[in-house]
Enzyme design. Structure first.
Site, PDB file in Angstrom:
ATOM      1  N   CYS A  27      -1.395 -13.115  -3.002  1.00  0.00           N
ATOM      2  CA  CYS A  27      -1.709 -12.092  -2.100  1.00  0.00           C
ATOM      3  C   CYS A  27      -3.271 -11.929  -1.996  1.00  0.00           C
ATOM      4  O   CYS A  27      -3.981 -11.898  -3.024  1.00  0.00           O
ATOM      5  CB  CYS A  27      -1.050 -10.680  -2.652  1.00  0.00           C
ATOM      6  N   CYS A  85      15.947  -1.813   1.447  1.00  0.00           N
ATOM      7  CA  CYS A  85      14.436  -1.280   1.810  1.00  0.00           C
ATOM      8  C   CYS A  85      13.712  -2.613   1.534  1.00  0.00           C
ATOM      9  O   CYS A  85      13.994  -3.617   0.902  1.00  0.00           O
ATOM     10  CB  CYS A  85      14.428  -0.392   0.160  1.00  0.00           C
ATOM     11  N   CYS A  96      -2.411  -5.599 -10.023  1.00  0.00           N
ATOM     12  CA  CYS A  96      -1.274  -6.459  -9.571  1.00  0.00           C
ATOM     13  C   CYS A  96      -1.469  -7.838  -9.872  1.00  0.00           C
ATOM     14  O   CYS A  96      -2.210  -8.563  -9.458  1.00  0.00           O
ATOM     15  CB  CYS A  96      -1.179  -6.287  -8.084  1.00  0.00           C
ATOM     16  N   ARG A 110      11.977   8.531  -8.462  1.00  0.00           N
ATOM     17  CA  ARG A 110      12.272   7.289  -9.149  1.00  0.00           C
ATOM     18  C   ARG A 110      11.538   7.024 -10.449  1.00  0.00           C
ATOM     19  O   ARG A 110      10.346   6.763 -10.312  1.00  0.00           O
ATOM     20  CB  ARG A 110      12.481   6.011  -8.238  1.00  0.00           C
ATOM     21  N   CYS A 130      -5.719  -5.290  -5.554  1.00  0.00           N
ATOM     22  CA  CYS A 130      -5.115  -4.295  -6.054  1.00  0.00           C
ATOM     23  C   CYS A 130      -5.448  -4.502  -7.672  1.00  0.00           C
ATOM     24  O   CYS A 130      -4.635  -5.645  -8.197  1.00  0.00           O
ATOM     25  CB  CYS A 130      -3.753  -3.885  -5.917  1.00  0.00           C
ATOM     26  N   CYS A 134       9.643   5.615   1.209  1.00  0.00           N
ATOM     27  CA  CYS A 134       9.747   5.315  -0.249  1.00  0.00           C
ATOM     28  C   CYS A 134       8.275   5.542  -0.699  1.00  0.00           C
ATOM     29  O   CYS A 134       7.540   4.236  -0.095  1.00  0.00           O
ATOM     30  CB  CYS A 134      10.533   4.162  -0.710  1.00  0.00           C
ATOM     31  N   CYS A 138      16.161  -3.689  -2.475  1.00  0.00           N
ATOM     32  CA  CYS A 138      14.715  -3.729  -2.243  1.00  0.00           C
ATOM     33  C   CYS A 138      13.860  -5.143  -2.058  1.00  0.00           C
ATOM     34  O   CYS A 138      13.829  -5.726  -3.291  1.00  0.00           O
ATOM     35  CB  CYS A 138      13.960  -2.781  -3.052  1.00  0.00           C
TER      36      CYS A 138
HETATM   37  N1  SAM Z   1       2.280  -6.026  -1.084  1.00  0.00           N
HETATM   38  C1  SAM Z   1       2.846  -4.728  -0.637  1.00  0.00           C
HETATM   39  C2  SAM Z   1       2.296  -3.578  -0.940  1.00  0.00           C
HETATM   40  O1  SAM Z   1       1.314  -3.557  -1.729  1.00  0.00           O
HETATM   41  O2  SAM Z   1       2.585  -2.560  -0.334  1.00  0.00           O
HETATM   42  C3  SAM Z   1       4.196  -4.724  -1.236  1.00  0.00           C
HETATM   43  C4  SAM Z   1       4.591  -5.058  -2.648  1.00  0.00           C
HETATM   44  S1  SAM Z   1       3.660  -4.443  -3.922  1.00  0.00           S
HETATM   45  C5  SAM Z   1       4.006  -5.137  -5.228  1.00  0.00           C
HETATM   46  C6  SAM Z   1       4.505  -2.842  -4.150  1.00  0.00           C
HETATM   47  C7  SAM Z   1       4.181  -1.777  -5.184  1.00  0.00           C
HETATM   48  O3  SAM Z   1       4.156  -2.192  -6.671  1.00  0.00           O
HETATM   49  C8  SAM Z   1       2.489  -1.516  -5.236  1.00  0.00           C
HETATM   50  O4  SAM Z   1       2.225  -0.597  -4.146  1.00  0.00           O
HETATM   51  C9  SAM Z   1       2.402  -0.718  -6.455  1.00  0.00           C
HETATM   52  O5  SAM Z   1       2.808   0.659  -6.603  1.00  0.00           O
HETATM   53  C10 SAM Z   1       3.498  -1.313  -7.539  1.00  0.00           C
HETATM   54  N2  SAM Z   1       3.026  -2.381  -8.359  1.00  0.00           N
HETATM   55  C11 SAM Z   1       2.389  -3.494  -8.584  1.00  0.00           C
HETATM   56  N3  SAM Z   1       1.944  -3.998  -9.583  1.00  0.00           N
HETATM   57  C12 SAM Z   1       2.349  -3.120 -10.313  1.00  0.00           C
HETATM   58  C13 SAM Z   1       2.210  -2.885 -11.758  1.00  0.00           C
HETATM   59  N4  SAM Z   1       1.460  -3.964 -12.569  1.00  0.00           N
HETATM   60  N5  SAM Z   1       2.691  -1.848 -12.518  1.00  0.00           N
HETATM   61  C14 SAM Z   1       3.116  -0.825 -11.916  1.00  0.00           C
HETATM   62  N6  SAM Z   1       3.302  -0.881 -10.608  1.00  0.00           N
HETATM   63  C15 SAM Z   1       3.062  -1.978  -9.822  1.00  0.00           C
HETATM   64 FE1  SF4 Z   2      -0.859  -7.664  -2.726  1.00  0.00          FE
HETATM   65 FE2  SF4 Z   2      -0.050  -6.649  -5.098  1.00  0.00          FE
HETATM   66 FE3  SF4 Z   2      -1.657  -5.338  -3.770  1.00  0.00          FE
HETATM   67 FE4  SF4 Z   2       0.877  -5.499  -2.787  1.00  0.00          FE
HETATM   68  S1  SF4 Z   2       0.330  -4.504  -4.588  1.00  0.00           S
HETATM   69  S2  SF4 Z   2      -0.962  -5.947  -1.539  1.00  0.00           S
HETATM   70  S3  SF4 Z   2       1.274  -7.781  -3.410  1.00  0.00           S
HETATM   71  S4  SF4 Z   2      -2.203  -7.306  -4.751  1.00  0.00           S
END
Ligand code: SAM
Ligand code: SF4
Ligand code: DTB
Length: 321
Positions: free
Chosen positions: A57, A132, A64, A264, A61, A192, A101
């Protein structure tokens, strides 16, 4: 402070602070009172996650493992085959999940990717599961296309307060998130939307996140409260752990502020004791992810969760349709 009798969208920040400062027992008592007014307190909605498109990606973030910017051992994978996704959906349904989901590690989907997901969504929906998706930012047109394909919910988290957001993500703004949420709602999809606790935020950021969620024109139908899953290689690995009782407080606040929404107990359960999870359910959590994997990280084993629900006398909530 009087008990909230109805769904309110006009919470003031001071009111949220007043709730956040209540003694723990008082806060839980209020949360339970509200919960019982709006829900069967012994039913838990069950969702299962699948990462249809993993890794690579472009976003940054800081929590992530799927960001291309961090060395986490999660590589860029191809999109899963349709048959594999459907097999996972059937297995999720057989194990009691009512919602499936589907996630993708995208900033936002390309037109062809929206079409691929539209196809998957109609097939999963035809199995009788709620659907979802979480695919990143959406335009109004993309949201309508997914709705037409049979999508029920769209997950798009605000993650933290507007103030703390730039410490966590620099590649998009809080307003980008709010714009997608507006597009999703306008398309008639259920929303959500929640956040992550343990991002190095202060109590103030938790209060402000909850205030933002609870003052949206319509509350999210589902509010995921994640505890950060710390992944080696991400900038947030090694961040101070959250006090379990403070996490329970966030659940209780979400329950009181958004009484008709499913709250949740989301990521992070492998780091929580059964007793902490029990407190979360007492505080008004009434949804969880079931299955051995979240997107890329582990979730408690299904037999452990089954036993936990049984010990607590909790039942899976029947599907809404
Ligand atoms: N890329 C899209 C986005 O960011 O909206 C969808 C997938 S992203 C992985 C979905 C959500 O997973 C993120 O918004 C975040 O809240 C959660 N998430 C990702 N990594 C995480 C982590 N290490 N611990 C807890 N929640 C996490
Ligand atoms: Fe990409 Fe992870 Fe951020 Fe979703 S949460 S936009 S998968 S870096
Ligand atoms: C949400 O709020 N939590 C889920 C779901 N929505 C998409 C994701 C949790 C991801 C945890 C880290 C991982 O497994 O990669």
């Amino acid at each position: 402070m009087s008990e909230p009798a109805a769904i309110r969208h006009d919470w003031t920040l001071d009111e949220v602070w007043a709730l956040a400062r209540l003694p723990f027992g008082e806060l839980l008592y209020r949360a339970q009172t509200v919960h019982r007014r709006f829900f069967d307190p012994n039913a838990v909605q069950i969702s299962t996650l699948v990462s249809v498109k993993t890794g690579g990606c472009p976003e940054d973030c800081a929590y992530c493992p799927q960001s291309v910017r961090y060395e986490t051992g999660v590589g860029r994978e191809e999109m899963m085959d349709r048959d594999d996704v459907l097999e996972r959906a059937r297995a999720a349904q057989a194990s009691g999940a009512t919602r499936f989901c589907m996630g993708a590690a995208w900033r936002s989907p390309k037109p062809r990717q929206v079409e691929q997901f539209a196809g998957l969504i109609s097939e999963v929906s035809a199995l009788g599961l709620e659907t979802c998706a979480t695919l990143g930012m959406l335009t109004g047109e993309q949201a309508r296309r997914l709705k037409d394909a049979g999508l029920d919910y769209y997950n798009h988290n605000l993650d933290t307060s507007e103030r703390h957001y730039p410490q966590i993500i620099s590649t998009r703004s809080y307003q980008d998130r709010l714009d997608t949420l507006r597009n999703v709602r306008a398309a008639g999809l259920k929303v959500c939307c929640g956040g992550i606790i343990g991002l190095g935020e202060e109590l103030r950021d938790r209060v402000e996140l909850l205030h933002t969620l609870a003052t949206l024109p319509q509350h999210p139908d589902s509010v995921p409260i994640n505890q950060l899953v710390q992944v080696e290689g991400t900038p947030l690995a090694g961040t101070a752990r959250v006090d379990p009782l403070d996490f329970v407080r966030v659940i209780a606040l979400a329950r009181i502020l958004m009484p008709a929404s499913h709250v949740r107990l989301s990521a992070g359960r492998t780091d929580m004791s059964d007793e902490m999870q029990a407190l979360c359910f007492l505080a008004g959590a009434n949804s969880m992810f079931y299955g051995e994997r979240l997107l890329t990280t582990p979730n408690p084993a299904a037999d452990h969760d089954r036993a936990l629900l049984e010990r607590l006398g909790l039942r899976p909530e029947p599907a809404a349709h």
